[in-house]
Design an enzyme around this catalytic site. Structure first.
Site, PDB file in Angstrom:
ATOM      1  N   GLU A 235       0.859  -1.187   0.000  1.00 28.62           N
ATOM      2  CA  GLU A 235       0.000   0.000   0.000  1.00 28.62           C
ATOM      3  C   GLU A 235       0.895   1.237   0.000  1.00 28.62           C
ATOM      4  OE1 GLU A 235      -4.105   1.376   2.280  1.00 28.62           O
ATOM      5  OE2 GLU A 235      -3.233  -0.595   2.604  1.00 28.62           O
TER       6      GLU A 235
ATOM      7  N   GLU B 119      -2.188   0.539  13.720  1.00 26.81           N
ATOM      8  CA  GLU B 119      -3.373   0.886  12.934  1.00 26.81           C
ATOM      9  C   GLU B 119      -4.657   0.568  13.696  1.00 26.81           C
ATOM     10  OE1 GLU B 119      -4.936   0.172   8.353  1.00 26.81           O
ATOM     11  OE2 GLU B 119      -3.542  -1.258   9.256  1.00 26.81           O
TER      12      GLU B 119
END
Length: 902
Positions: free
Chosen positions: A466, A738
């Protein structure tokens, strides 16, 4: 003592390669007296170091401005060095005398000045689609003594240059990741010392990088083009006045390099047997190389380097050699980091070793790779054999704490492995410490979240497939990052890309910038609002009006995009939204929190409109300021009608619902009181734990403190069980996660499809640590810490805390210490040419001393007032030491009392 120091041009010390037509100068004052202020300045610019050829002189200007002073009227020419110096006068009329001189040097003011050609590897040298990295070289003659030489370079891809066998500059991943269809940076290097009279050689390596390499979780490559290319122009000034230009063209030669593959996600494969000694030197035989191909590519999109470059910042030594339960050899670096491993190995020619990278070990102690998804993060190295060989990669970076070794000969020596930390070389500006070691580790983790994710663009995670510039993540962390580092050049470059990526027809903002997702992946609330929130944050923290000027049209286009959505121009109730992303009150198997998405969208709509209104006022656009003020009022009215019941209750009964309505000023009176009380009820229901996600978390503690409930904010900060900031610390985190439960209490992991252990969003609590616990803020009416606000808020659980930030004016710091006798000592530093508003919490009307002197008799202090919160005062620059006995104890955590109507 009164003098000038630390001259800067566009935030940089002696920059070269600027393409600003009107550069700005900043400086700091140094004074031995309190309340030192500048009353006037003079700037002189010359073509020579002796200032005999002056080209611009302000004369004496009556002004206290010392940052972002525009050199209006100076006509800068391309490729020219300018010397400048500054003189200032203080409030007594005392002159500083001239400062030491500084320089700035321009690059190409106009793109037409490029004469070099874009060159690429021909198919004969490297077939289309080949993973091997090409190497370019050329020889040229220096005919005389060189007085100055500059290399101007860029690439479609990422490059490294060498001159006569030595690396040019210390930049990595140049020219950086921009919106390549619209903008492409070039770099300027001073190579005067690398050239010699006679024959010289230049070489370059050219990686795929973000331009041609794989980006995104779909495994797609060639988002911008299918051929990498190089652009190099060397300008040589001879001592006798002659000038010469060396350019890249089809006379350059190309060959394959020992780098067989180098991709950002997948790592690098290097065959040392293919190395060519001295390949960038003048005496190398390139007769077997191929002529470079010339490709068509516009040079009109070229801009000078805007961001600070990515550099090697520091090195880390391993802390442990591990044999896992599976029998694998693993090294623990002791810190989740971003960069690569430099290693030394010895073995036979053709022997292959490899290094795999991971953030975490699983609950059994085995190497865990599931959360990096399709990214390989693997370095493969084929030995040339014989002596000890030292290697580090070129065009890739990894996110990791642990490395797994395969094929390395025994025994393994930890000293043969070094972690090289790379990130955008932002100047460190802030420090926060306190009496709780767990909170200090949290602050460490926040800083390393910035280090790991501010690599040319603000990425969402540095380890998996990502690593994209998610707009929502960037905006929630922007204020925290501005305490930690000087982030203006970093964000300014990224905002320029955001602006050109906005949809031309409607002003929508992509989810990620630069955008490699589909055209439909755009315009979610809180994500697209980065177009407004980040420019305003930079203005607030650095007083940089030019950022607002450059981004104002983008800011306005975003709120106008929202206004045109749906069936009510004062509500945002249409389109896709991430909502309170990753909130703990999400439905099972959902990432989106329970807070209604149209509520989140409308709240952010109101907030962004309020910031555009403020920006318009700052820029002198009074009519637009009035129009956006009216729009803001209408949005709040519509919000109230839609989401607030007649009795003042919010229809969205979540923590984030209360937080946004309070933080963005959407409720007043009884509705505000009820929202505060409801938030406390919700926290009590969760035993004083949060359930907020990306949208609610950054503002939660601020809302509590702003509404007189700091004890609840402290309780949230100091919780150690799940979910909390310190829970991660107790689980050994060295960066921000996260997910609140990236590692669950039983040792298992969150789903591997999206579980980064280096993701800065929840690190936004750092803003509250600096702004409330340490109490360091800036006055919006005099931004950039021209007027400092010092409002520390001691809390139960800490006995001392200290914050420091290096502002444009100099150091601002505040330290408070609470003794057992409930005595509070506060030390404050305010830089010259700035003033401060200081609040001494719970201070008595009498009995406060400053450096042992009664407060009213202390030099530099004025306008002392007693309030319900303590004593407020104004102060000029200097160091202050306040001491007093608290009028009341610092509040412990109270019980929530029943809400009383009326």
């Amino acid at each position: 003592m009164f003098k000038i120091k630390d001259l800067r041009c566009e935030y940089q010390v002696n920059p070269i390669g600027l393409d600003q037509k009107t550069p700005r100068i900043s400086w700091r004052l140094q004074s031995s007296e309190r309340a030192a202020m500048q009353s006037a300045y003079r700037i002189e610019v010359a073509e020579d170091a002796d200032f005999q050829r002056s080209v611009w002189d302000t004369g004496k200007v009556d002004s206290d401005q010392s940052v972002h002073v525009e050199l209006k009227g100076l006509q800068t020419a391309s490729r020219k060095r300018y010397h400048y110096r500054v003189q200032a006068w203080n409030q007594h009329g005392l002159s500083s005398g001239w400062s030491d001189q500084a320089i700035f040097e321009t690059g190409f003011i106009d793109s037409s000045e490029w004469s070099a050609e874009w060159i690429s590897a021909p198919a004969a040298a490297l077939p289309a689609g080949a993973d091997q990295v090409p190497m370019f070289r050329w020889d040229f003659l220096i005919d005389g003594e060189v007085s100055a030489a500059r290399v101007y370079a860029s690439a479609l891809g990422i490059y490294e240059l060498e001159l006569n066998g030595k690396r040019v500059g210390d930049h990595y991943f140049a020219p950086g990741w921009t919106s390549y269809k619209h903008r492409l940076q070039y770099q300027t290097y001073d190579v005067t010392e690398l050239l010699s009279s006679g024959k010289n050689g230049i070489g370059a390596l050219l990686g795929s990088g973000w331009y041609k390499g794989v980006l995104g979780w779909d495994g797609k490559n060639e988002h911008y083009g299918n051929r990498t290319a190089l652009l190099v122009q060397i300008h040589i000034d001879y001592a006798d006045g002659r000038q010469e230009v060396i350019v890249s063209d089809n006379s350059w030669k190309v060959s394959g390099s020992p780098i067989l593959m180098s991709e950002i996600y997948d790592g690098e494969t290097y065959d040392a047997r293919l190395e060519r000694s001295n390949w960038s030197r003048e005496d190398y035989d390139d007769s077997g190389w191929y002529p470079a191909g010339v490709i068509e590519q516009s040079k009109d999109i070229l801009v000078a380097q805007e961001n600070v470059p990515v550099r090697k910042i520091e090195s880390i030594q391993p802390i442990e050699l591990i044999t896992t339960p599976k029998g694998e050899t693993v090294i623990d670096m002791g810190q989740n980091m971003v960069g690569w491993i430099q290693f030394t190995v010895q073995g036979d020619a053709g022997q292959e070793v490899s290094i795999h990278h991971a953030e975490i070990l699983d609950h059994e102690g085995n190497f865990y790779l599931d959360n990096i998804r399709k990214a390989k993060q693997t370095i493969r190295y084929v030995l040339k054999g014989g002596e000890r060989e030292t290697f580090e990669p070129h065009f890739t970076f990894q996110g990791f704490r642990y490395i797994r070794l395969v094929g390395f000969p025994e025994p393994i020596h930890l000293e043969d492995f070094t972690g090289i930390v790379l990130h955008s070389d932002m100047e460190t500006t802030g420090e926060f410490t306190c009496s709780d070691p767990l909170v200090n580790q949290l602050q460490h983790n926040i800083r390393w979240g910035l280090k790991g994710n501010f690599l040319d663009v603000p990425t969402d995670c540095p380890q998996r497939d990502e690593r994209l510039g998610w707009t929502g993540d960037a905006q929630v962390f922007a204020r925290t990052s501005a305490y930690l580092s000087n982030v203006v050049p970093f964000f300014r470059k990224w905002l320029h890309d955001l602006k050109v990526e906005q949809a031309e027809l409607d002003g929508g903002v992509p989810f990620v910038v630069p955008n490699i997702l589909s055209e439909k992946a755009q315009s979610a609330s809180a994500w697209g609002d980065a177009a407004v929130i980040i420019p305003w944050t930079l203005y607030l923290c650095y007083g940089d009006k030019r950022v607002l000027e450059e981004q104002y049209d983008s800011m306005k286009a975003w709120v106008e995009f929202i206004r045109r959505q749906g069936d009510n121009e004062y509500l945002w109730n249409s389109g896709f939204h991430f909502g309170d992303w990753l909130a703990l009150d999400s439905r099972p198997d959902s990432y989106i929190g329970a807070t209604a998405r149209d509520f989140v969208a409308t709240a952010y709509y109101a907030y962004s409109v309020s910031l555009v209104q403020k920006a318009a006022a700052v820029l002198g656009r009074s009519e637009e300021a009035e129009r956006y003020a009216d729009l803001h009022t209408r949005i709040i009215d519509a919000f109230t009608q839609e989401f607030v019941t007649p009795t003042g209750r919010l229809s969205v009964p979540t923590q984030t619902g209360q937080v946004l309505s309070l933080m963005f000023g959407l409720v007043e009176g009884e509705a505000k009181e009820r929202a505060v009380h409801k938030l406390l009820e919700l926290l009590e229901e969760e035993k004083f734990h949060l359930t907020t996600g990306f949208v609610g978390t950054p503002y939660l503690n601020h809302v509590l403190s702003d509404n007189g409930k700091s004890e609840f904010a402290y309780k949230l900060l100091l919780q150690q069980d799940y979910p909390s900031w310190l829970y991660q610390v107790t689980k050994g985190a060295t960066t921000i996660w996260e997910h609140w439960d990236g590692i669950k209490p039983d040792g298992s992991f969150w789903s591997p499809d999206m579980n980064s252990f280096n993701h800065y969003a929840y690190g936004a609590i750092g803003d509250w640590l600096y702004r409330v616990v340490a109490g360091i803020d800036t006055d919006e009416r005099n931004p950039g810490y021209k007027r400092v606000v010092i409002r520390p808020m001691p809390g139960d659980g800490l006995t001392w805390a200290e914050g420091r930030i290096d502002t444009m004016y100099g150091e601002v710091s505040c330290r408070w210490t609470k003794s057992d006798e409930e005595r509070l000592d506060i030390q404050v530093v305010i830089p010259p040419n700035a003033t401060a508003e200081i609040r001494l919490p719970y201070a008595p009307a009498d009995g406060v001393t400053e450096s042992g002197t009664a407060l009213m008799q202390s030099e530099g202090i004025s306008n002392v007032k007693v309030t319900d919160m303590g004593v407020n005062l104004e102060a000029g620059s200097g160091q202050y030491s306040f001491s007093y006995v608290l009028t009341q104890p610092v509040p412990p955590l109270p019980k929530v009392k029943p809400f009383v109507f009326g």
